[in-house]
Design a protein around this motif. Structure first.
Motif, PDB file in Angstrom:
ATOM      1  N   VAL A  18       0.841  -1.201   0.000  1.00  0.00           N
ATOM      2  CA  VAL A  18       0.000   0.000   0.000  1.00  0.00           C
ATOM      3  C   VAL A  18       0.875   1.249   0.000  1.00  0.00           C
ATOM      4  O   VAL A  18       0.607   2.218  -0.716  1.00  0.00           O
ATOM      5  N   SER A  19       1.950   1.223   0.757  1.00  0.00           N
ATOM      6  CA  SER A  19       2.866   2.357   0.808  1.00  0.00           C
ATOM      7  C   SER A  19       3.519   2.585  -0.549  1.00  0.00           C
ATOM      8  O   SER A  19       3.644   3.722  -1.009  1.00  0.00           O
ATOM      9  N   ASP A  20       3.937   1.497  -1.216  1.00  0.00           N
ATOM     10  CA  ASP A  20       4.538   1.626  -2.546  1.00  0.00           C
ATOM     11  C   ASP A  20       3.545   2.230  -3.540  1.00  0.00           C
ATOM     12  O   ASP A  20       3.894   3.118  -4.322  1.00  0.00           O
ATOM     13  N   LEU A  21       2.315   1.758  -3.505  1.00  0.00           N
ATOM     14  CA  LEU A  21       1.289   2.303  -4.405  1.00  0.00           C
ATOM     15  C   LEU A  21       1.008   3.773  -4.105  1.00  0.00           C
ATOM     16  O   LEU A  21       0.831   4.574  -5.017  1.00  0.00           O
ATOM     17  N   ALA A  22       0.984   4.121  -2.834  1.00  0.00           N
ATOM     18  CA  ALA A  22       0.739   5.511  -2.448  1.00  0.00           C
ATOM     19  C   ALA A  22       1.858   6.417  -2.941  1.00  0.00           C
ATOM     20  O   ALA A  22       1.608   7.531  -3.413  1.00  0.00           O
ATOM     21  N   GLN A  23       3.091   5.932  -2.890  1.00  0.00           N
ATOM     22  CA  GLN A  23       4.214   6.732  -3.381  1.00  0.00           C
ATOM     23  C   GLN A  23       4.145   6.898  -4.891  1.00  0.00           C
ATOM     24  O   GLN A  23       4.482   7.959  -5.422  1.00  0.00           O
ATOM     25  N   GLN A  24       3.698   5.869  -5.599  1.00  0.00           N
ATOM     26  CA  GLN A  24       3.583   5.948  -7.052  1.00  0.00           C
ATOM     27  C   GLN A  24       2.494   6.927  -7.475  1.00  0.00           C
ATOM     28  O   GLN A  24       2.578   7.533  -8.538  1.00  0.00           O
ATOM     29  N   HIS A  25       1.471   7.067  -6.662  1.00  0.00           N
ATOM     30  CA  HIS A  25       0.326   7.908  -7.010  1.00  0.00           C
ATOM     31  C   HIS A  25       0.219   9.114  -6.082  1.00  0.00           C
ATOM     32  O   HIS A  25      -0.880   9.549  -5.727  1.00  0.00           O
ATOM     33  N   ASP A  30      -2.457  13.889  -3.345  1.00  0.00           N
ATOM     34  CA  ASP A  30      -2.503  15.330  -3.071  1.00  0.00           C
ATOM     35  C   ASP A  30      -3.856  15.910  -3.472  1.00  0.00           C
ATOM     36  O   ASP A  30      -4.431  16.736  -2.758  1.00  0.00           O
ATOM     37  N   LYS A  31      -4.375  15.480  -4.626  1.00  0.00           N
ATOM     38  CA  LYS A  31      -5.694  15.947  -5.060  1.00  0.00           C
ATOM     39  C   LYS A  31      -6.776  15.488  -4.082  1.00  0.00           C
ATOM     40  O   LYS A  31      -7.708  16.228  -3.789  1.00  0.00           O
ATOM     41  N   LEU A  32      -6.635  14.275  -3.593  1.00  0.00           N
ATOM     42  CA  LEU A  32      -7.589  13.751  -2.622  1.00  0.00           C
ATOM     43  C   LEU A  32      -7.564  14.582  -1.342  1.00  0.00           C
ATOM     44  O   LEU A  32      -8.612  14.885  -0.760  1.00  0.00           O
ATOM     45  N   GLN A  33      -6.373  14.979  -0.923  1.00  0.00           N
ATOM     46  CA  GLN A  33      -6.266  15.807   0.286  1.00  0.00           C
ATOM     47  C   GLN A  33      -6.920  17.166   0.071  1.00  0.00           C
ATOM     48  O   GLN A  33      -7.554  17.701   0.979  1.00  0.00           O
TER      49      GLN A  33
END
Length: 90
Positions: A18-25, A30-33
């Protein structure tokens, strides 16, 4: 090894993925935040500021949780250690 230790051992690879995917996207996160901020403003306006402190708290916690996935190595020195984390070496 206890039940909780087995669970943590099996959860570790999923957390890393999940962390790897989050770093890739990161750009999408940022848009979600920004979306979270916008939703918080709308809710705050609709409730006429009655729950502003609770909205801010919830928004901050949600954004912090996402940041931990995007930047897992960046730790907040004032934050309490998470279960399973090792203390920094002296």
């Amino acid at each position: 090894m206890g039940l909780l230790d087995n669970f943590k051992a099996k959860l570790g690879p999923a957390r890393d993925r999940v962390s790897d995917l989050a770093q890739q996207h990161e750009d999408k996160i940022d848009k979600l935040q920004h979306g979270i901020d916008k939703a918080a403003r709308v809710v705050d306006e609709k409730t006429k500021g009655k729950y502003s402190d609770k909205i801010q708290t919830g928004t901050g916690k949600a954004k912090d949780a996402m940041d931990r996935f995007v930047h897992p190595d960046a730790t907040d020195p004032t934050a309490p250690p998470r279960p399973g984390d090792q203390p920094p070496a002296p």
